[in-house]
Design a protein around this motif. Structure first.
Motif, short mmCIF file in Angstrom:
data_model
loop_
_atom_site.label_atom_id
_atom_site.label_comp_id
_atom_site.label_asym_id
_atom_site.label_seq_id
_atom_site.Cartn_x
_atom_site.Cartn_y
_atom_site.Cartn_z
N SER A 45 0.85 -1.20 0.00
CA SER A 45 0.00 0.00 0.00
C SER A 45 0.88 1.24 0.00
N PRO A 46 0.65 2.15 -0.94
CA PRO A 46 1.51 3.33 -1.05
C PRO A 46 1.06 4.47 -0.14
N VAL A 47 1.98 5.40 0.06
CA VAL A 47 1.67 6.69 0.69
C VAL A 47 2.24 7.78 -0.19
N VAL A 59 2.06 13.31 4.94
CA VAL A 59 1.94 11.96 4.40
C VAL A 59 0.47 11.61 4.33
N GLU A 60 0.06 11.11 3.17
CA GLU A 60 -1.34 10.74 2.95
C GLU A 60 -1.37 9.35 2.34
N GLY A 61 -2.24 8.51 2.85
CA GLY A 61 -2.36 7.16 2.31
C GLY A 61 -2.96 7.17 0.92
#
Length: 113
Positions: A45-47, A59-61
């Motif tokens: 899963s990226p951020v 930082v945002e998911g």
């Protein structure tokens, strides 16, 4: 040798629709590439990271990019030419199992002044 970053896109439906023998050979090809020094991994899963003007890191998911297929994995490979890199990735699971692989040539960053 040149260095290339590869991004594989694919989904379970396309993978499952591909003949098992074709998938097995694609996984064997991946294993041979890894043995030859390719660095490959399955996407997590990226951020998103931002630090505009060096003032504050946020930082945002979630991913910034979007595509019709989800990102399945990444690789760093070496090949003499773009054509050779394309040939290498054309036999990988994402390429043969109804997905797509992007090949990004990397240029060496200039030395800081």
């Amino acid at each position: 040798m040149a260095t290339f970053v590869t991004i594989g896109y694919g989904d379970r439906d396309g993978y499952d629709r591909t003949d098992a023998a074709v998938r097995d050979e694609a996984h064997a090809h991946d294993a041979r590439m890894a043995e030859a020094g390719a660095v490959m991994g399955i996407a997590g899963s990226p951020v998103q990271v931002r630090n505009h003007d060096g003032a504050r890191t946020t930082v945002e998911g979630g991913s910034f990019m979007s595509s019709a297929l989800p990102v399945a994995g990444f690789g760093i490979i070496e090949a003499a030419t773009l054509e050779e890199a394309v040939d290498l990735v054309s036999k990988t699971p994402c390429a043969v199992a109804q997905g797509v692989v992007e090949v990004w040539p990397l240029r060496e960053a200039p030395a800081p002044r």
